[in-house]
Motif scaffolding. Structure first.
Motif, PDB file in Angstrom:
ATOM      1  N   THR A   1      15.580 -59.689  56.760  1.00 53.56           N
ATOM      2  CA  THR A   1      16.666 -59.078  57.527  1.00 53.56           C
ATOM      3  C   THR A   1      16.151 -57.888  58.324  1.00 53.56           C
TER       4      THR A   1
ATOM      5  N   HIS B   1      14.409 -59.194  61.240  1.00 53.80           N
ATOM      6  CA  HIS B   1      15.379 -59.693  62.218  1.00 53.80           C
ATOM      7  C   HIS B   1      15.965 -58.538  63.026  1.00 53.80           C
TER       8      HIS B   1
ATOM      9  N   ARG C   1      21.172 -57.003  65.373  1.00 53.90           N
ATOM     10  CA  ARG C   1      22.025 -57.000  64.174  1.00 53.90           C
ATOM     11  C   ARG C   1      22.954 -58.200  64.072  1.00 53.90           C
TER      12      ARG C   1
ATOM     13  N   VAL D   1      24.496 -61.794  63.826  1.00 54.46           N
ATOM     14  CA  VAL D   1      24.095 -63.114  63.336  1.00 54.46           C
ATOM     15  C   VAL D   1      25.344 -63.979  63.188  1.00 54.46           C
TER      16      VAL D   1
ATOM     17  N   LEU E   1      24.314 -57.308  60.568  1.00 61.89           N
ATOM     18  CA  LEU E   1      23.396 -57.081  59.462  1.00 61.89           C
ATOM     19  C   LEU E   1      23.428 -55.621  59.022  1.00 61.89           C
TER      20      LEU E   1
ATOM     21  N   LEU F   1      18.620 -51.811  53.765  1.00 60.88           N
ATOM     22  CA  LEU F   1      17.706 -52.907  53.467  1.00 60.88           C
ATOM     23  C   LEU F   1      16.466 -52.410  52.738  1.00 60.88           C
TER      24      LEU F   1
ATOM     25  N   THR G   1      22.607 -60.652  52.011  1.00 61.43           N
ATOM     26  CA  THR G   1      23.690 -60.377  52.958  1.00 61.43           C
ATOM     27  C   THR G   1      24.771 -61.431  52.784  1.00 61.43           C
TER      28      THR G   1
ATOM     29  N   THR H   1      19.011 -65.088  55.243  1.00 59.34           N
ATOM     30  CA  THR H   1      18.471 -64.405  56.411  1.00 59.34           C
ATOM     31  C   THR H   1      17.045 -64.841  56.717  1.00 59.34           C
TER      32      THR H   1
END
Length: 255
Positions: free
Chosen positions: A71, A74, A80, A82, A101, A107, A186, A205
Motif C-alpha cells: 500500500t 502504491h 491514494r 483505489v 488508502l 501504514l 485495508t 493491496t
C-alpha cells in the motif's frame, strides 16, 4: 474508516520508497513480477520499491505486513484512490467500491507491527508469510494442512496435525490467524443498494499494486515502440525522457 491524510514525506524517507511508476523501474517491476507466482508478486514489488533489503526478507514478511508495504508503494507510485469490487454476502450483488488508502504514517506503524504471534489455548499462532502461501500453493490438495504445520505450534513447539484438531480448535486457530492478518489490511466498506446490507471486505493491496503495474508497463512499452519506430531512439533514451516530453513527441507522431 478514518479520515485519510496525505502521505507524509518523513515516513517515505525513512523507508526510502522508490517510485514504481518511474519508467525504468516500472518495466523492471513488470518483468520480474509477471514471471513470479501469483502469491509472490506482492513481495517482489515490495522489494523493488525499496521497502525490503532483498527478496528473501520480503518473502518472510507476514502477509498483512507485506500488504501494508505494498500500500505504501502504491501511494508513492499511483496515489491514494483505489477502486474495488465486492460481492454482497447476503444477496450476491456485485458492488463497486472506492477507497482512499491510509496515510503513510499509518501504514508504517502497521508494517512495524510485523509478524506477531498470539496464544490460543495450548497453541501459538503466527500470521502466514508469503513463503508460507507459496509452500501451500505448491500442494493445493494439502494447502490447509501445510499452512497449519508452518504457522501453528503446540506448547512444546511441535507442529500441528490438522487431523488431530477438534472442529472448535480449528475454528479458533483460523480466527486467530485472520485477526493477526487483518490488523494491517485495508478494508473496503459499502452498503448494498439491492438489500441494504453493509458489506466489508479486505482489499488485497498487493494484487491491486500488481494490476496497476500490469496496466502501466504495457502502455509505456507501446509509447516506447511508437517513438522508437518514428525517431530511431533507443529504449534507454526514451525511458530517461520526461513523461511530458514523450507525450509531446507522441502527439507529433500521431498528427
Amino acid at each position: 474508516m478514518s479520515r485519510v491524510r496525505p502521505p507524509g514525506r518523513g515516513a517515505e524517507q525513512r523507508h526510502r520508497v522508490r517510485d514504481l511508476a518511474e519508467p525504468a523501474l516500472l518495466l523492471d517491476a513488470w518483468d520480474q513480477a509477471s514471471v513470479a507466482p501469483v502469491a509472490g508478486r506482492g513481495a517482489v514489488l515490495v522489494r523493488l520499491a525499496g521497502l525490503c533489503p532483498d527478496l528473501d526478507s520480503a518473502l518472510d514478511l507476514g502477509v498483512g505486513e507485506c500488504a501494508a508495504l505494498a500500500t505504501l508503494a502504491h501511494l508513492r507510485a499511483f496515489g491514494r484512490e483505489v477502486a474495488g469490487v465486492i460481492t454482497c454476502s447476503s444477496c450476491g450483488e456485485l458492488l463497486s467500491a472506492q477507497v482512499s488508502l491510509p496515510a503513510a504514517e499509518e501504514l508504517v506503524a502497521a508494517a512495524a507491527a510485523g509478524c506477531r504471534e498470539v496464544a490460543v489455548g495450548e497453541f501459538t499462532v503466527r500470521a502466514p508469510t508469503t513463503r508460507d502461501l507459496l509452500a501451500a500453493a505448491a500442494t493445493p490438495d494439502r494447502a490447509y494442512a501445510v499452512l497449519l504445520s508452518r504457522c501453528v505450534r503446540r506448547g512444546d513447539g511441535s507442529p500441528v496435525d490438522p487431523a488431530q484438531l477438534t472442529q472448535e480448535e480449528a475454528a479458533l486457530l483460523d480466527e486467530a490467524a485472520e485477526t493477526i492478518t487483518a490488523a494491517t489490511m485495508t478494508t473496503l466498506c459499502v452498503r448494498c443498494p439491492a438489500c441494504g446490507e453493509h458489506v466489508r471486505a479486505a482489499l488485497d493491496t498487493a494484487a491491486v499494486l500488481w494490476e496497476r503495474v500490469d496496466i502501466a508497463a504495457p502502455a509505456l512499452m507501446e509509447e516506447v515502440a511508437v517513438l522508437a519506430r518514428a525517431f530511431g531512439w533507443s529504449e534507454a533514451d526514451l525511458l530517461a525522457m520526461p513523461a511530458a516530453r514523450r507525450a509531446a513527441y507522441l502527439e507529433r507522431v500521431e498528427t
